[in-house]
Design an enzyme around this catalytic site. Structure first.
Site, PDB file in Angstrom:
ATOM      1  N   ASP A 173       0.900  -1.316   0.031  1.00 59.52           N
ATOM      2  CA  ASP A 173       0.038   0.019  -0.055  1.00 59.52           C
ATOM      3  C   ASP A 173       0.933   1.312   0.090  1.00 59.52           C
ATOM      4  O   ASP A 173       2.106   1.244   0.368  1.00 59.52           O
ATOM      5  CB  ASP A 173      -1.024   0.002   1.179  1.00 59.52           C
ATOM      6  CG  ASP A 173      -0.500  -0.611   2.527  1.00 59.52           C
ATOM      7  OD1 ASP A 173       0.784  -0.548   2.649  1.00 59.52           O
ATOM      8  OD2 ASP A 173      -1.004  -0.802   3.199  1.00 59.52           O
TER       9      ASP A 173
ATOM     10  N   GLU B 149      -9.941  -2.108   4.923  1.00 60.78           N
ATOM     11  CA  GLU B 149     -10.362  -1.646   6.177  1.00 60.78           C
ATOM     12  C   GLU B 149     -12.022  -2.570   6.266  1.00 60.78           C
ATOM     13  O   GLU B 149     -12.322  -3.036   5.266  1.00 60.78           O
ATOM     14  CB  GLU B 149     -10.927  -0.168   6.126  1.00 60.78           C
ATOM     15  CG  GLU B 149      -9.864   0.796   5.886  1.00 60.78           C
ATOM     16  CD  GLU B 149      -8.759   0.759   7.291  1.00 60.78           C
ATOM     17  OE1 GLU B 149      -8.888   0.080   8.002  1.00 60.78           O
ATOM     18  OE2 GLU B 149      -8.065   2.030   7.560  1.00 60.78           O
TER      19      GLU B 149
ATOM     20  N   ASN C  70      -8.024  -3.114  13.924  1.00 67.90           N
ATOM     21  CA  ASN C  70      -9.687  -3.458  13.364  1.00 67.90           C
ATOM     22  C   ASN C  70      -9.471  -4.618  12.488  1.00 67.90           C
ATOM     23  O   ASN C  70     -10.549  -4.854  11.884  1.00 67.90           O
ATOM     24  CB  ASN C  70      -9.848  -1.930  12.727  1.00 67.90           C
ATOM     25  CG  ASN C  70      -9.249  -1.681  11.557  1.00 67.90           C
ATOM     26  OD1 ASN C  70      -8.240  -2.320  11.213  1.00 67.90           O
ATOM     27  ND2 ASN C  70      -9.558  -0.737  11.048  1.00 67.90           N
TER      28      ASN C  70
ATOM     29  N   HIS D  31      -7.667  -4.807   9.684  1.00 72.35           N
ATOM     30  CA  HIS D  31      -7.204  -4.593   8.433  1.00 72.35           C
ATOM     31  C   HIS D  31      -6.282  -5.228   8.072  1.00 72.35           C
ATOM     32  O   HIS D  31      -5.029  -5.519   8.810  1.00 72.35           O
ATOM     33  CB  HIS D  31      -7.302  -3.152   8.127  1.00 72.35           C
ATOM     34  CG  HIS D  31      -6.054  -2.220   8.644  1.00 72.35           C
ATOM     35  ND1 HIS D  31      -6.313  -0.988   8.834  1.00 72.35           N
ATOM     36  CD2 HIS D  31      -4.856  -2.561   8.841  1.00 72.35           C
ATOM     37  CE1 HIS D  31      -4.944  -0.418   9.276  1.00 72.35           C
ATOM     38  NE2 HIS D  31      -4.092  -1.637   9.276  1.00 72.35           N
TER      39      HIS D  31
HETATM   40  C1  F6R Z   1       1.281  -1.724   6.118  1.00 74.15           C
HETATM   41  C2  F6R Z   1       0.082  -2.376   6.021  1.00 74.15           C
HETATM   42  C3  F6R Z   1      -0.745  -2.364   7.382  1.00 74.15           C
HETATM   43  C4  F6R Z   1      -0.005  -2.564   8.642  1.00 74.15           C
HETATM   44  C5  F6R Z   1      -0.828  -2.609  10.014  1.00 74.15           C
HETATM   45  C6  F6R Z   1      -0.175  -2.595  11.319  1.00 74.15           C
HETATM   46  O1  F6R Z   1       1.742  -1.878   4.828  1.00 74.15           O
HETATM   47  O2  F6R Z   1      -0.300  -2.901   5.298  1.00 74.15           O
HETATM   48  O3  F6R Z   1      -2.015  -3.431   7.083  1.00 74.15           O
HETATM   49  O4  F6R Z   1       0.396  -4.020   8.646  1.00 74.15           O
HETATM   50  O5  F6R Z   1      -1.661  -1.295   9.991  1.00 74.15           O
HETATM   51  O6  F6R Z   1       0.614  -1.757  11.347  1.00 74.15           O
HETATM   52  P1  F6R Z   1       1.732  -1.635  12.641  1.00 74.15           P
HETATM   53  O7  F6R Z   1       2.686  -2.869  12.261  1.00 74.15           O
HETATM   54  O8  F6R Z   1       2.125  -0.154  12.503  1.00 74.15           O
HETATM   55  O9  F6R Z   1       0.936  -2.051  13.757  1.00 74.15           O
END
Ligand code: F6R
Length: 250
Positions: free
Chosen positions: A67, A143, A136, A138
């Site tokens: 992303d 989302e 959440n 994701h």
């Molecule tokens: C980032 C991504 C997100 C993160 C998720 C957890 O490229 O795809 O899905 O893996 O938001 O983020 P952290 O590791 O910062 O808790």
């Protein structure tokens, strides 16, 4: 789902890097799917170190990131292109043209999404996808409520995601409200997935991932239907699952 419990973040990072290194040694042309955020940072450090020690070359590897924020240029330190260059690409021997991050500055975002999916397809598809998970549920920036049938697409970020990611920005208002993300369908097409989860704040998410229903309300639940997911989670992340009795889903 194969579950490996590790003691702490450092062990999770080491274990994940070993899996990636072994995979690339077996198959130097591995197509890697990569994530950003706090979770994989330790893993990237381990990979850089292994490269510096002469243990591994990434010269034939191709990467696709999950992303990117919309509206942040690659020089912005909060863009995921900047993150990847800074944490990994600039410290290993991968030619930058073999690294792919969606372009959040593209003038035609719909086209950018199509081109990204087509590029993944032409590379032969993702062999090994690294994932983190949001509180959440994701994965990527898919989302809650995202259809399981999506390829790469533009998303509105959930308030909880904006809040969680505000720690990297000067203020919550500075967090972009939109992003491009690989879709659930793109992620599910990966041949193998390593899901990394660390810390007590993710304990509820891990519980729901393993024990909840497969539902678009909790996007990561779809991983229960993937044949080759390896969850590496630390004790804190697994605390709620263990309270309720750990079980393997396969
Ligand atoms: C980032 C991504 C997100 C993160 C998720 C957890 O490229 O795809 O899905 O893996 O938001 O983020 P952290 O590791 O910062 O808790």
């Amino acid at each position: 789902m194969q579950i490996t419990e590790v003691k702490h973040y450092e062990e999770m990072s080491k274990k994940a890097s070993e899996l990636i290194i072994n995979r690339i040694k077996q198959m130097p042309k591995t197509v890697l799917g990569l994530a950003t955020g706090s979770t994989p940072e330790g893993m990237y450090k381990e990979l850089v170190q292994a490269h510096k020690n002469g243990e591994i070359s990434f010269s034939n590897t191709t990467t696709y990131n999950l992303d990117e924020y919309i509206g942040l240029p690659s020089e912005d330190k909060n863009s995921y292109r900047f993150y990847m260059n800074d944490r990994l690409f600039h410290h290993i021997d991968i030619p930058l043209e073999q690294t792919n991050v969606p372009n959040g500055m593209a003038s035609d975002l719909t086209k950018e999404c199509k081109v990204y999916d087509e590029s993944i397809r032409q590379s032969g598809g993702i062999d090994l996808q690294v994932l983190g998970i949001g509180v959440n549920g994701h994965i990527g920036f898919n989302e809650p409520g995202t259809s399981f049938e999506t390829g790469t697409h533009v998303v509105q970020l959930a308030p909880s995601t904006i809040h969680a990611n505000a720690r990297f920005f000067a203020s919550e208002e500075d967090v972009p409200k939109q992003a491009i993300t690989m879709g659930i369908q793109s992620i599910m097409k990966s041949k193998e997935i390593i899901l990394l989860i660390s810390g007590a704040k993710k304990a509820d998410a891990v519980f729901q991932l393993l024990h909840g229903e497969v539902s678009e309300i909790f996007p990561a639940s779809i991983l229960q239907n993937h044949q080759n997911v390896h969850l590496i989670a630390d004790e804190a992340a697994l605390s709620k699952v263990k309270e309720n009795g750990m079980r393997s889903l396969r």
